[in-house]
Design a protein around this motif. Sequence first.
Motif, PDB file in Angstrom:
ATOM      1  N   THR A  89       0.823  -1.210   0.000  1.00 61.38           N
ATOM      2  CA  THR A  89       0.000   0.000   0.000  1.00 61.38           C
ATOM      3  C   THR A  89       0.860   1.263   0.000  1.00 61.38           C
ATOM      4  OG1 THR A  89      -1.735  -1.189   1.194  1.00 61.38           O
ATOM      5  CG2 THR A  89      -1.821   1.209   1.231  1.00 61.38           C
ATOM      6  N   GLN A  90       1.898   1.255   0.818  1.00 60.04           N
ATOM      7  CA  GLN A  90       2.807   2.402   0.850  1.00 60.04           C
ATOM      8  C   GLN A  90       3.555   2.566  -0.473  1.00 60.04           C
ATOM      9  OE1 GLN A  90       5.402   2.076   4.186  1.00 60.04           O
ATOM     10  NE2 GLN A  90       3.794   2.572   5.701  1.00 60.04           N
ATOM     11  N   TYR A  91       3.896   1.465  -1.118  1.00 58.89           N
ATOM     12  CA  TYR A  91       4.576   1.534  -2.413  1.00 58.89           C
ATOM     13  C   TYR A  91       3.681   2.208  -3.438  1.00 58.89           C
ATOM     14  CZ  TYR A  91       6.543  -0.022  -6.837  1.00 58.89           C
ATOM     15  OH  TYR A  91       7.045  -0.066  -8.115  1.00 58.89           O
ATOM     16  N   PHE A  92       2.412   1.823  -3.471  1.00 59.08           N
ATOM     17  CA  PHE A  92       1.481   2.431  -4.424  1.00 59.08           C
ATOM     18  C   PHE A  92       1.280   3.929  -4.120  1.00 59.08           C
ATOM     19  CE2 PHE A  92      -0.482  -1.966  -5.198  1.00 59.08           C
ATOM     20  CZ  PHE A  92       0.313  -2.164  -6.314  1.00 59.08           C
ATOM     21  N   ASP A  93       1.254   4.258  -2.864  1.00 62.61           N
ATOM     22  CA  ASP A  93       1.126   5.687  -2.511  1.00 62.61           C
ATOM     23  C   ASP A  93       2.330   6.483  -2.979  1.00 62.61           C
ATOM     24  OD1 ASP A  93      -1.290   5.183  -1.331  1.00 62.61           O
ATOM     25  OD2 ASP A  93      -0.471   5.002   0.714  1.00 62.61           O
ATOM     26  N   CYS A 109       9.283  16.232 -10.906  1.00 59.41           N
ATOM     27  CA  CYS A 109      10.005  15.005 -10.588  1.00 59.41           C
ATOM     28  C   CYS A 109      10.467  14.307 -11.874  1.00 59.41           C
ATOM     29  CB  CYS A 109       9.104  14.065  -9.772  1.00 59.41           C
ATOM     30  SG  CYS A 109       9.950  12.574  -9.237  1.00 59.41           S
ATOM     31  N   ARG A 110      11.738  13.921 -11.901  1.00 60.20           N
ATOM     32  CA  ARG A 110      12.304  13.228 -13.055  1.00 60.20           C
ATOM     33  C   ARG A 110      12.866  11.857 -12.638  1.00 60.20           C
ATOM     34  NH1 ARG A 110       9.788  16.716 -14.725  1.00 60.20           N
ATOM     35  NH2 ARG A 110      10.316  18.348 -16.232  1.00 60.20           N
ATOM     36  N   THR A 111      12.369  11.298 -11.581  1.00 59.53           N
ATOM     37  CA  THR A 111      12.900  10.039 -11.036  1.00 59.53           C
ATOM     38  C   THR A 111      11.915   8.897 -11.331  1.00 59.53           C
ATOM     39  OG1 THR A 111      13.948  11.265  -9.253  1.00 59.53           O
ATOM     40  CG2 THR A 111      13.763   8.896  -8.965  1.00 59.53           C
ATOM     41  N   THR A 112      12.471   7.749 -11.721  1.00 61.18           N
ATOM     42  CA  THR A 112      11.662   6.553 -11.995  1.00 61.18           C
ATOM     43  C   THR A 112      12.075   5.454 -11.038  1.00 61.18           C
ATOM     44  OG1 THR A 112      11.481   7.135 -14.323  1.00 61.18           O
ATOM     45  CG2 THR A 112      10.993   4.836 -13.720  1.00 61.18           C
ATOM     46  N   PHE A 113      11.143   4.903 -10.321  1.00 62.09           N
ATOM     47  CA  PHE A 113      11.412   3.819  -9.387  1.00 62.09           C
ATOM     48  C   PHE A 113      11.087   2.492 -10.076  1.00 62.09           C
ATOM     49  CE2 PHE A 113      10.926   7.435  -6.676  1.00 62.09           C
ATOM     50  CZ  PHE A 113      11.873   7.234  -5.679  1.00 62.09           C
ATOM     51  N   ARG A 123       2.216   6.957  -6.752  1.00 63.43           N
ATOM     52  CA  ARG A 123       1.219   7.972  -7.088  1.00 63.43           C
ATOM     53  C   ARG A 123       1.759   9.390  -6.857  1.00 63.43           C
ATOM     54  NH1 ARG A 123      -3.322   8.192  -2.925  1.00 63.43           N
ATOM     55  NH2 ARG A 123      -1.544   9.170  -1.913  1.00 63.43           N
ATOM     56  N   ASP A 124       2.414   9.575  -5.731  1.00 64.77           N
ATOM     57  CA  ASP A 124       2.947  10.907  -5.432  1.00 64.77           C
ATOM     58  C   ASP A 124       4.042  11.312  -6.409  1.00 64.77           C
ATOM     59  OD1 ASP A 124       1.214  11.073  -3.307  1.00 64.77           O
ATOM     60  OD2 ASP A 124       2.703  10.407  -1.813  1.00 64.77           O
ATOM     61  N   VAL A 125       4.912  10.358  -6.775  1.00 66.06           N
ATOM     62  CA  VAL A 125       5.983  10.675  -7.715  1.00 66.06           C
ATOM     63  C   VAL A 125       5.411  10.976  -9.085  1.00 66.06           C
ATOM     64  CG1 VAL A 125       7.986   9.712  -8.924  1.00 66.06           C
ATOM     65  CG2 VAL A 125       7.750   9.397  -6.463  1.00 66.06           C
TER      66      VAL A 125
END
Length: 312
Positions: free
Chosen positions: A269-273, A284-288, A276-278
């Motif tokens: 759940t925290q990963y999806f949040d 923001c130019r960062t890709t996780f 979404r924020d990124v």
Amino acid sequence: SANPQLDLPFDSFSWVHLLYPFHLHNSLYRTMCIPCFFTISTSEVGVVERCGKFSRLVQPGLSCVVCPFEQLVGRLTFRVQELQVRVETKTLDNVFLTAAVTIQYQVLREKVYEAFYALTNPTQQITAHVYDVMRAQLPTLELDAVFEAKEELALAVKNALSGTMSGYGYQILQTLITDLDPDTRVKNAMNEINSSKRLKFAIAERAEGDKILQVKSAEAEAEAKYLSGVGVAKQRKAIVDGLRTSIVDFADGVKGSTTKDVMDLLLLTQYFDMVRDVGSANHCRTTFVPSSRGLGDDFRNSILQADSAKFV
């Protein structure tokens, strides 16, 4: 008829005879005296001589002398007079300067005779004494001390003049040193020294101010970091408390679930949040990219498939 001896009209001869009955051998007038009238102004006194010898002092008003035996030889004023003297000399530190001295003096009423007959030129006498005192006092003082000792110098000049000039019938009322004028180059050098001292003081004060600003800024930063740490600690504590409560509630509500299942669900759940924020941030130019053992191969195959799709 006319007088054959003086060849004057009778009226004229009678007028002279009545005013001045001077005669020789009771009949022949050899000398005729003429009255000469004059005035003396207020605050002045006249000096009259008879046959070259002091006779009397004449007070203000209308007076006369008997010519040619008497003569008004001079006038003295009781008004305050002023004499300005400029003295050039050097100081103890070999700096030449010009001192302007002003002397205020007047004639003593009880010593008019001495004031008129004792000195030929009173102003020259006063000037000589001023030169003597100033050239004796100034060489014992440095330039800075001269400006501080103006009152003492003026008093020394007054005492010297009073002791001398009172015997000549003059009273020294006041002695003022109105100006001390060193050479222009010396004045410029003094101004530069003063300017340098003030600039040095200003730099020290500015540095002290910068130091205070930096100290206060460091104290403020330390306080801010401390408060930030306290806030982060409280935030983490709140997160942990919330996670613990969620795990307990989830385990109680879902039968057969373990604690690990609950943690996996929360982390997902925290990963999806986070994603979404990124993704919603414009700057923001960062890709996780998720990482796992087989993720590298899967990522490589995906890139190759996308590259081959360009040429289809």
